[in-house]
Design a protein around this motif. Sequence first.
Motif, PDB file in Angstrom:
ATOM      1  N   PHE A 172     -15.315   4.112  13.258  1.00  0.00           N
ATOM      2  CA  PHE A 172     -15.666   3.610  11.936  1.00  0.00           C
ATOM      3  C   PHE A 172     -15.105   4.510  10.833  1.00  0.00           C
ATOM      4  N   MET A 173     -14.962   5.800  11.102  1.00  0.00           N
ATOM      5  CA  MET A 173     -14.357   6.685  10.110  1.00  0.00           C
ATOM      6  C   MET A 173     -12.896   6.305   9.878  1.00  0.00           C
ATOM      7  N   GLN A 174     -12.192   6.008  10.971  1.00  0.00           N
ATOM      8  CA  GLN A 174     -10.805   5.565  10.830  1.00  0.00           C
ATOM      9  C   GLN A 174     -10.720   4.232  10.097  1.00  0.00           C
ATOM     10  N   LEU A 175     -11.654   3.325  10.420  1.00  0.00           N
ATOM     11  CA  LEU A 175     -11.697   2.024   9.745  1.00  0.00           C
ATOM     12  C   LEU A 175     -11.960   2.204   8.258  1.00  0.00           C
ATOM     13  N   TYR A 176     -12.856   3.125   7.921  1.00  0.00           N
ATOM     14  CA  TYR A 176     -13.162   3.389   6.518  1.00  0.00           C
ATOM     15  C   TYR A 176     -11.920   3.899   5.788  1.00  0.00           C
ATOM     16  N   ASN A 177     -11.230   4.862   6.379  1.00  0.00           N
ATOM     17  CA  ASN A 177     -10.031   5.420   5.740  1.00  0.00           C
ATOM     18  C   ASN A 177      -8.948   4.365   5.572  1.00  0.00           C
ATOM     19  N   ASP A 178      -8.774   3.532   6.584  1.00  0.00           N
ATOM     20  CA  ASP A 178      -7.750   2.484   6.499  1.00  0.00           C
ATOM     21  C   ASP A 178      -8.074   1.472   5.405  1.00  0.00           C
ATOM     22  N   SER A 179      -9.349   1.074   5.323  1.00  0.00           N
ATOM     23  CA  SER A 179      -9.735   0.098   4.301  1.00  0.00           C
ATOM     24  C   SER A 179      -9.656   0.719   2.901  1.00  0.00           C
ATOM     25  N   CYS A 180     -10.003   2.013   2.787  1.00  0.00           N
ATOM     26  CA  CYS A 180      -9.851   2.704   1.501  1.00  0.00           C
ATOM     27  C   CYS A 180      -8.401   2.726   1.057  1.00  0.00           C
ATOM     28  N   ASP A 181      -7.512   3.074   1.989  1.00  0.00           N
ATOM     29  CA  ASP A 181      -6.083   3.148   1.661  1.00  0.00           C
ATOM     30  C   ASP A 181      -5.571   1.799   1.170  1.00  0.00           C
ATOM     31  N   LEU A 182      -6.017   0.717   1.823  1.00  0.00           N
ATOM     32  CA  LEU A 182      -5.548  -0.609   1.433  1.00  0.00           C
ATOM     33  C   LEU A 182      -6.087  -0.996   0.054  1.00  0.00           C
ATOM     34  N   LEU A 183      -7.376  -0.717  -0.188  1.00  0.00           N
ATOM     35  CA  LEU A 183      -7.966  -1.044  -1.488  1.00  0.00           C
ATOM     36  C   LEU A 183      -7.317  -0.231  -2.605  1.00  0.00           C
ATOM     37  N   LEU A 184      -6.995   1.034  -2.319  1.00  0.00           N
ATOM     38  CA  LEU A 184      -6.288   1.845  -3.313  1.00  0.00           C
ATOM     39  C   LEU A 184      -4.899   1.284  -3.584  1.00  0.00           C
ATOM     40  N   LYS A 185      -4.240   0.864  -2.524  1.00  0.00           N
ATOM     41  CA  LYS A 185      -2.895   0.286  -2.659  1.00  0.00           C
ATOM     42  C   LYS A 185      -2.935  -0.963  -3.534  1.00  0.00           C
ATOM     43  N   LYS A 186      -4.000  -1.738  -3.403  1.00  0.00           N
ATOM     44  CA  LYS A 186      -4.117  -2.976  -4.170  1.00  0.00           C
ATOM     45  C   LYS A 186      -4.766  -2.760  -5.535  1.00  0.00           C
ATOM     46  N   GLY A 187      -5.125  -1.503  -5.846  1.00  0.00           N
ATOM     47  CA  GLY A 187      -5.773  -1.217  -7.115  1.00  0.00           C
ATOM     48  C   GLY A 187      -7.170  -1.789  -7.213  1.00  0.00           C
ATOM     49  N   ALA A 188      -7.841  -1.929  -6.067  1.00  0.00           N
ATOM     50  CA  ALA A 188      -9.159  -2.571  -6.030  1.00  0.00           C
ATOM     51  C   ALA A 188     -10.252  -1.632  -5.540  1.00  0.00           C
ATOM     52  N   PHE A 189      -9.965  -0.338  -5.469  1.00  0.00           N
ATOM     53  CA  PHE A 189     -10.986   0.622  -5.048  1.00  0.00           C
ATOM     54  C   PHE A 189     -11.903   0.911  -6.237  1.00  0.00           C
ATOM     55  N   VAL A 190     -13.201   0.746  -6.041  1.00  0.00           N
ATOM     56  CA  VAL A 190     -14.165   0.989  -7.121  1.00  0.00           C
ATOM     57  C   VAL A 190     -14.412   2.494  -7.217  1.00  0.00           C
ATOM     58  N   ARG A 191     -13.948   3.109  -8.297  1.00  0.00           N
ATOM     59  CA  ARG A 191     -14.038   4.557  -8.456  1.00  0.00           C
ATOM     60  C   ARG A 191     -15.276   4.953  -9.257  1.00  0.00           C
ATOM     61  N   SER A 192     -15.755   6.168  -9.005  1.00  0.00           N
ATOM     62  CA  SER A 192     -16.847   6.732  -9.794  1.00  0.00           C
ATOM     63  C   SER A 192     -16.327   7.126 -11.169  1.00  0.00           C
ATOM     64  N   PRO A 193     -17.237   7.322 -12.148  1.00  0.00           N
ATOM     65  CA  PRO A 193     -16.804   7.758 -13.485  1.00  0.00           C
ATOM     66  C   PRO A 193     -16.159   9.142 -13.426  1.00  0.00           C
ATOM     67  N   THR A 194     -15.302   9.419 -14.384  1.00  0.00           N
ATOM     68  CA  THR A 194     -14.680  10.742 -14.494  1.00  0.00           C
ATOM     69  C   THR A 194     -15.390  11.552 -15.568  1.00  0.00           C
ATOM     70  N   ILE A 195     -15.371  12.882 -15.416  1.00  0.00           N
ATOM     71  CA  ILE A 195     -15.938  13.791 -16.418  1.00  0.00           C
ATOM     72  C   ILE A 195     -14.924  14.901 -16.678  1.00  0.00           C
ATOM     73  N   PRO A 196     -15.042  15.595 -17.815  1.00  0.00           N
ATOM     74  CA  PRO A 196     -14.118  16.710 -18.096  1.00  0.00           C
ATOM     75  C   PRO A 196     -14.306  17.839 -17.081  1.00  0.00           C
ATOM     76  N   PRO A 197     -13.280  18.614 -16.785  1.00  0.00           N
ATOM     77  CA  PRO A 197     -13.405  19.736 -15.850  1.00  0.00           C
ATOM     78  C   PRO A 197     -14.417  20.772 -16.359  1.00  0.00           C
ATOM     79  N   MET A 198     -15.154  21.388 -15.444  1.00  0.00           N
ATOM     80  CA  MET A 198     -16.102  22.446 -15.805  1.00  0.00           C
ATOM     81  C   MET A 198     -15.327  23.718 -16.175  1.00  0.00           C
ATOM     82  N   GLU A 199     -15.696  24.338 -17.282  1.00  0.00           N
ATOM     83  CA  GLU A 199     -14.977  25.527 -17.752  1.00  0.00           C
ATOM     84  C   GLU A 199     -15.310  26.756 -16.918  1.00  0.00           C
ATOM     85  N   LYS A 200     -16.607  26.960 -16.615  1.00  0.00           N
ATOM     86  CA  LYS A 200     -16.997  28.117 -15.812  1.00  0.00           C
ATOM     87  C   LYS A 200     -18.362  27.860 -15.175  1.00  0.00           C
ATOM     88  N   ALA A 201     -18.649  28.557 -14.062  1.00  0.00           N
ATOM     89  CA  ALA A 201     -19.944  28.444 -13.401  1.00  0.00           C
ATOM     90  C   ALA A 201     -20.958  29.331 -14.106  1.00  0.00           C
TER      91      ALA A 201
END
Length: 334
Positions: free
Chosen positions: A130-159
């Motif tokens: 199932f891990m391989q199946l997940y990676n394969d399906s992710c790759d295909l969805l990314l290729k088709k521009g259909a992967f649902v991505r999480s929101p982006t945030i600015p990089p953290m400056e320091k810990a």
Amino acid sequence: MEHNPQLVSSEVAALWSAYMQNSMAFCIVQHFSQVNEDPDHTDIIQSALSNCNLVVNEVKQIFEKENHGLPIGFTHEDVNLKAGRLYSDLFAMRYIKYMAAAGTAAAAALLEVLARRDVRDIFSKTSQGFMQLYNDSCDLLLKKGAFVRSPTIPPMEKAEYLQDDSFLSGLIGRHRPLTVLELAHISKNTETNSIGRTFVAGFSQTAQSPEVRKFMERGTEIAAKHETVFREILIKDGVPLPSTWDSTITQSIDSPFSDKLMMFHTNSLSVLSIAGYGAAIGASLRKDIGGNYIRLVSEVLDYADDGVKLMIDNRWFEQPPQNVDREALRKRRD
């Protein structure tokens, strides 16, 4: 001296659950395979069918070897391969990705309670497959521009360390910005509800029983409401909303699946939703977010409970293996 231990309760539970889930998923993916028109999807769909079939057959072999009753599960009687398309090919791929992620997580979690080598081997292979199946399906969805991505945030400056407990925030008033962990869970739970809403909307359109159709309509409303709650949290925090891909549902009223399968699948989605909300509660330090999750969990629990009652009324709910009822045995002797 060779040691041949019997299956323990946790192993029976793992095998029984795997058989039920994979026999159900096999039926669903069979329908996807039958109506698929995108050649890019063919290999992944076949891989999904092979993974589900492998689990079902290996569980069957162990149960037969141990003289343990085989679950009824789901068979060709629960899928109508002559039915027309209900969901888009894109949604089928989103579902396979979601199914593969859930299967990987479940198999990995179950390994902790398994002792027998043959049982561990099944879930080790399942996790890898199932891990391989997940990676394969992710790759295909990314290729088709259909992967649902999480929101982006600015990089953290320091810990840095926290200076006071205002980080926890209260139930009302001004709240500090969302952490990446909180964002990750909100995004995941939003997508889970999106997939569930699409599925049950199709179920409500094709179910044979009026009671089942009404139950599915209620599920659609709950999922849409929960998506709105999560999106409002993001909007108030000024976070860009994640992309959405509401997949097309056709106008078909000819169901590819039995009402029994649709009810079981909806209950499984509810269980996954509850588990996802539980994990999110543990990762959410803002009290207002935790309060939202607790309220939403309660609503899903009520919905799932009503679903189980409906399944029992229709004799669709298969009883899991259970311990011997000693009191009932004693009464039989009286």
